[in-house]
Design a protein around this motif. Structure first.
Motif, PDB file in Angstrom:
ATOM      1  N   TYR A 210       0.831  -1.208   0.000  1.00 28.13           N
ATOM      2  CA  TYR A 210       0.000   0.000   0.000  1.00 28.13           C
ATOM      3  C   TYR A 210       0.866   1.259   0.000  1.00 28.13           C
ATOM      4  O   TYR A 210       0.390   2.351   0.339  1.00 28.13           O
ATOM      5  N   ASN A 211       2.134   1.081  -0.378  1.00 23.91           N
ATOM      6  CA  ASN A 211       3.079   2.197  -0.492  1.00 23.91           C
ATOM      7  C   ASN A 211       3.305   2.906   0.836  1.00 23.91           C
ATOM      8  O   ASN A 211       3.531   4.110   0.896  1.00 23.91           O
ATOM      9  N   VAL A 212       3.238   2.122   1.910  1.00 25.38           N
ATOM     10  CA  VAL A 212       3.514   2.647   3.254  1.00 25.38           C
ATOM     11  C   VAL A 212       4.917   2.187   3.643  1.00 25.38           C
ATOM     12  O   VAL A 212       5.228   0.986   3.550  1.00 25.38           O
ATOM     13  N   PRO A 213       5.806   3.130   4.048  1.00 23.33           N
ATOM     14  CA  PRO A 213       7.162   2.721   4.419  1.00 23.33           C
ATOM     15  C   PRO A 213       7.140   1.715   5.560  1.00 23.33           C
ATOM     16  O   PRO A 213       6.438   1.905   6.557  1.00 23.33           O
ATOM     17  N   ILE A 214       7.897   0.626   5.390  1.00 23.53           N
ATOM     18  CA  ILE A 214       7.959  -0.377   6.441  1.00 23.53           C
ATOM     19  C   ILE A 214       9.392  -0.564   6.946  1.00 23.53           C
ATOM     20  O   ILE A 214       9.612  -1.300   7.913  1.00 23.53           O
ATOM     21  N   GLY A 215      10.355   0.091   6.284  1.00 28.09           N
ATOM     22  CA  GLY A 215      11.725  -0.071   6.748  1.00 28.09           C
ATOM     23  C   GLY A 215      12.726   0.586   5.829  1.00 28.09           C
ATOM     24  O   GLY A 215      12.368   1.248   4.840  1.00 28.09           O
ATOM     25  N   ILE A 216      13.991   0.396   6.173  1.00 25.50           N
ATOM     26  CA  ILE A 216      15.104   0.967   5.399  1.00 25.50           C
ATOM     27  C   ILE A 216      16.085  -0.160   5.086  1.00 25.50           C
ATOM     28  O   ILE A 216      16.374  -0.998   5.948  1.00 25.50           O
ATOM     29  N   VAL A 217      16.585  -0.162   3.820  1.00 27.45           N
ATOM     30  CA  VAL A 217      17.608  -1.124   3.437  1.00 27.45           C
ATOM     31  C   VAL A 217      18.944  -0.392   3.301  1.00 27.45           C
ATOM     32  O   VAL A 217      19.019   0.703   2.750  1.00 27.45           O
ATOM     33  N   GLU A 218      19.981  -0.972   3.879  1.00 25.61           N
ATOM     34  CA  GLU A 218      21.337  -0.428   3.772  1.00 25.61           C
ATOM     35  C   GLU A 218      22.211  -1.445   3.027  1.00 25.61           C
ATOM     36  O   GLU A 218      22.290  -2.611   3.405  1.00 25.61           O
ATOM     37  N   VAL A 219      22.858  -0.978   1.959  1.00 17.42           N
ATOM     38  CA  VAL A 219      23.807  -1.808   1.204  1.00 17.42           C
ATOM     39  C   VAL A 219      25.186  -1.198   1.408  1.00 17.42           C
ATOM     40  O   VAL A 219      25.407  -0.022   1.090  1.00 17.42           O
ATOM     41  N   LYS A 220      26.102  -1.988   1.952  1.00 17.24           N
ATOM     42  CA  LYS A 220      27.409  -1.459   2.347  1.00 17.24           C
ATOM     43  C   LYS A 220      28.508  -2.126   1.501  1.00 17.24           C
ATOM     44  O   LYS A 220      28.455  -3.317   1.204  1.00 17.24           O
ATOM     45  N   GLN A 221      29.496  -1.300   1.089  1.00 18.14           N
ATOM     46  CA  GLN A 221      30.627  -1.814   0.296  1.00 18.14           C
ATOM     47  C   GLN A 221      31.910  -1.153   0.769  1.00 18.14           C
ATOM     48  O   GLN A 221      31.902  -0.010   1.263  1.00 18.14           O
ATOM     49  N   TYR A 222      33.030  -1.904   0.606  1.00 21.78           N
ATOM     50  CA  TYR A 222      34.318  -1.349   0.987  1.00 21.78           C
ATOM     51  C   TYR A 222      34.661  -0.150   0.110  1.00 21.78           C
ATOM     52  O   TYR A 222      34.456  -0.146  -1.105  1.00 21.78           O
ATOM     53  N   TYR A 223      35.201   0.886   0.732  1.00 21.05           N
ATOM     54  CA  TYR A 223      35.626   2.091   0.021  1.00 21.05           C
ATOM     55  C   TYR A 223      36.698   1.758  -1.024  1.00 21.05           C
ATOM     56  O   TYR A 223      36.663   2.261  -2.158  1.00 21.05           O
ATOM     57  N   ASN A 224      37.654   0.877  -0.654  1.00 17.22           N
ATOM     58  CA  ASN A 224      38.739   0.530  -1.579  1.00 17.22           C
ATOM     59  C   ASN A 224      38.226  -0.179  -2.830  1.00 17.22           C
ATOM     60  O   ASN A 224      38.820  -0.073  -3.895  1.00 17.22           O
ATOM     61  N   ARG A 225      37.114  -0.896  -2.700  1.00 17.38           N
ATOM     62  CA  ARG A 225      36.562  -1.589  -3.865  1.00 17.38           C
ATOM     63  C   ARG A 225      35.840  -0.611  -4.784  1.00 17.38           C
ATOM     64  O   ARG A 225      35.942  -0.720  -6.013  1.00 17.38           O
ATOM     65  N   ILE A 226      35.116   0.329  -4.202  1.00 19.12           N
ATOM     66  CA  ILE A 226      34.414   1.323  -5.015  1.00 19.12           C
ATOM     67  C   ILE A 226      35.412   2.171  -5.802  1.00 19.12           C
ATOM     68  O   ILE A 226      35.209   2.481  -6.974  1.00 19.12           O
ATOM     69  N   PHE A 227      36.534   2.539  -5.167  1.00 20.13           N
ATOM     70  CA  PHE A 227      37.526   3.407  -5.802  1.00 20.13           C
ATOM     71  C   PHE A 227      38.777   2.626  -6.210  1.00 20.13           C
ATOM     72  O   PHE A 227      39.882   3.161  -6.195  1.00 20.13           O
TER      73      PHE A 227
END
Length: 628
Positions: A210-227
């Protein structure tokens, strides 16, 4: 002084030198401008490409994190399982949960349903991350202070929304929210290095049906891998390049713990370009060092981040400066070498002219067509002068050839009759034949006498005829008669055979060129013990016909072969055919007659066969020998 300089060599040298200097100067200037611009463009293009490549790699890593968050956001299975898990956790006595701390995947006092729900949620989140590990850690948060993690950190934990720095920012953002790099002590535990690890997180809310917020998702990655690409580029940079990454509000993302005062001038100048997503570069004067620098700017539409590659213009264009120095040195060397070549070229033209003049002055009548002039090759390297010399040599040869043809035409009739008289068969053969007939008469061998007499009559009639050319079949016929006469005389001591291709019978050849070869073979073969074998073979070899006469006699002596070879080689070398000799139908006369008939297409080979005995081959071109 001026009169001495009016020679061809001086004028050519001065002209060549002036042309070389003008053309070479224009060429060097044009090449330098073109190459320098090319080097500069290549350097800047390389800078732009590297910056774009790094931006693409950063976007790729962020995209992977975003894809994981979207997988969770749009997965009804994840949302329903997460709600089911939270409902089971709520049934667990509050005393078993420690606020603000990480809990194991199986909580003490938890029911079997809550344990099963936790396992199923863990499996679903593992599938969302995927086998390629697009993210190192995934957290699901509700709005009541509970969270569940999957990745290196598995299990439930609690958090305080009011004291969490990212919570309000995520709630105020409709889409994704990406944090700045932070030191991550928890993720450092799972890396086999003592260096502190930094991580970046991507947050987004997820909703129920019903488009009601039920939570938050966090996706985490190493800084060295991103850069990773940025770190690799900086480590291997050839010109001391540095990289700056900042977001759309000017916060520095890379490098970590950067001194903002050093990068503020770049950000201030480039912030106005953030509206454009195109890659570009521009020149910039560093206010600290005063050096000119090139900046390659790349803005990401996905993250809003700007990646800037910074390099000193002096270092980047160092190859251009090196090219300039080398160009000047090489140009000077080439110019001096070109002037030397112009002197050599001028001398090369005048020297052959002097040689031609000297040859014309020293020529004698005996030199015409002798080959001595032709042997003096000019080899000037200049087509016109070589052609002039060749024309002079050809004129000399044609002049001698014309003189020979005139003399030959005047004496040909007389010589042909003399040759006919001299070409009669060996008197000893005639004497021996008559003696044989006499002996056979005493023995009443009438049939053999008749055969021998008829063959002798045909042979004498053939030899004395005025015809100079006959068909090869006719020549072979009378050669066979000649051998049959000798066979009656010698009996079983003489063996002979013919193997003539039928295609040769109509070939026109000079009369008496095969029979003398057979006579010569028989003459030398009978000098040793019988039997005496004579073999005549006629074949077509490509566009040539060939007749080979061989015997089993002692063969040619070294001296006779050398004498005949020298005479034949001289004919080939000077291209002058000797006059027919009146000494009989020897091998040289046969060679001369074949050459007069077939010219350069004539075939005349002689030598000793591997099985012993002499072997002589004559022949010519089929087109010249065909009967018209």
């Amino acid at each position: 002084m001026w009169r001495k300089m009016r020679n061809i060599q001086t004028i050519l040298f001065a002209t060549y030198t002036l042309i070389i200097i003008i053309v070479f100067t224009i060429l060097v200037v044009w090449v330098y401008v073109w190459v320098s611009e090319l080097i500069k463009n290549n350097a800047t293009d390389s800078l732009v490409n590297v910056g774009q490549s790094m931006q693409n790699q950063i976007d790729s890593e962020i995209r992977k994190m975003n894809d994981v968050s979207l997988n969770v956001m749009y997965s009804n299975l994840v949302k329903s399982q997460f709600l089911a898990y939270l409902s089971e956790i709520d049934k667990v006595p509050h005393s078993t949960l420690s606020s603000g701390t990480e809990q194991p995947a199986t909580i003490p006092g938890a029911s079997a349903n809550s344990i099963q729900s936790a396992k199923e949620l863990a499996e679903i989140l593992t599938a969302a991350i995927g086998p390629s590990r697009a993210a190192e850690q995934l957290y699901l948060y509700d709005f009541k202070g509970k969270a569940y993690g999957n990745g290196f950190d598995n299990g439930e934990r609690s958090y305080n929304p009011n004291s969490t720095p990212w919570f309000q920012a995520v709630m105020a953002t409709q889409g994704k929210y990406i944090t700045l790099p932070v030191e991550d002590a928890e993720m450092s535990k799972f890396i086999s290095t003592r260096e502190k690890q930094y991580s970046m997180s991507l947050f987004r809310q997820f909703y129920d049906n019903y488009n009601v917020p039920i939570g938050i998702v966090e996706v985490k990655q190493y800084y060295n891998r991103i850069f990773k690409s940025v770190l690799s580029f900086v480590k291997q940079s050839a010109y001391g390049e540095s990289v700056l990454v900042y977001d759309d509000v000017g916060q520095i993302i890379y490098p970590l713990k950067a001194d903002r005062s050093l990068y503020e001038p770049y950000i201030h100048q480039l912030v106005e370009r953030q509206a454009s997503n195109d890659s570009t570069y521009e020149s910039f004067q560093n206010p600290v060092t005063g050096d000119r620098e090139l900046l390659s700017l790349h803005r990401s539409d996905q993250t809003g981040w700007s990646t800037v590659v910074i390099v000193s213009e002096k270092k980047l264009l160092a190859p251009l400066a090196d090219f300039t120095r080398k160009t000047l040195l090489v140009a000077l060397g080439i110019l001096l070498f070109a002037i030397l070549l112009s002197f050599i070229a001028a001398k090369k033209i005048t020297f052959p002219i002097y040689r031609i003049l000297r040859t014309v002055r020293n020529i004698r009548l005996d030199d015409l067509g002798s080959g001595r002039i032709a042997q003096q090759e000019l080899n000037s390297g200049l087509n016109e002068l070589d052609q002039l010399h060749e024309a002079f040599v050809n004129m000399s040869s044609r002049l001698r050839q014309s003189m020979d043809e005139l003399l030959l035409s005047q004496s040909q009739e007389v010589q042909s009759k003399l040759i006919a008289l001299q070409s009669q068969m060996n008197p000893h053969f005639l004497y021996n034949t008559l003696t044989t007939i006499s002996v056979m008469a005493e023995e009443n061998m009438n049939e053999q006498i008749v055969s021998m007499s008829e063959n002798m009559s045909d042979i004498l009639r053939y030899i004395s005829s005025e015809t100079s050319s006959v068909e090869l079949g006719t020549e072979i016929l009378y050669t066979r008669k000649y051998l049959e006469v000798n066979a009656i005389r010698h009996g079983q001591k003489l063996k002979f055979s013919f193997d003539i291709d039928d295609a040769l019978n109509r070939i026109i050849i000079p009369k008496l060129v095969v029979q003398p070869l057979v006579e010569n073979s028989l003459k030398f073969a009978t000098q040793q013990e019988p039997p005496w074998n004579i073999r005549i073979v006629g074949v077509v070899d490509g566009n040539e016909w060939r007749i080979t006469v061989s015997d089993n006699g002692p063969g040619f002596s070294e001296e006779s072969m050398k004498t005949l070879r020298d005479q034949v080689d001289e004919t080939y070398l000077t291209n002058v055919t000797p006059v027919l000799q009146l000494g009989g139908m020897g091998l040289l006369n046969i060679f001369i007659r074949m050459r007069l008939t077939y010219g350069s297409d004539s075939v005349f080979l002689f030598g000793n066969s591997s099985s012993g005995g002499a072997e002589v081959t004559i022949g010519g071109h089929l087109e010249k020998g065909e009967q018209t």
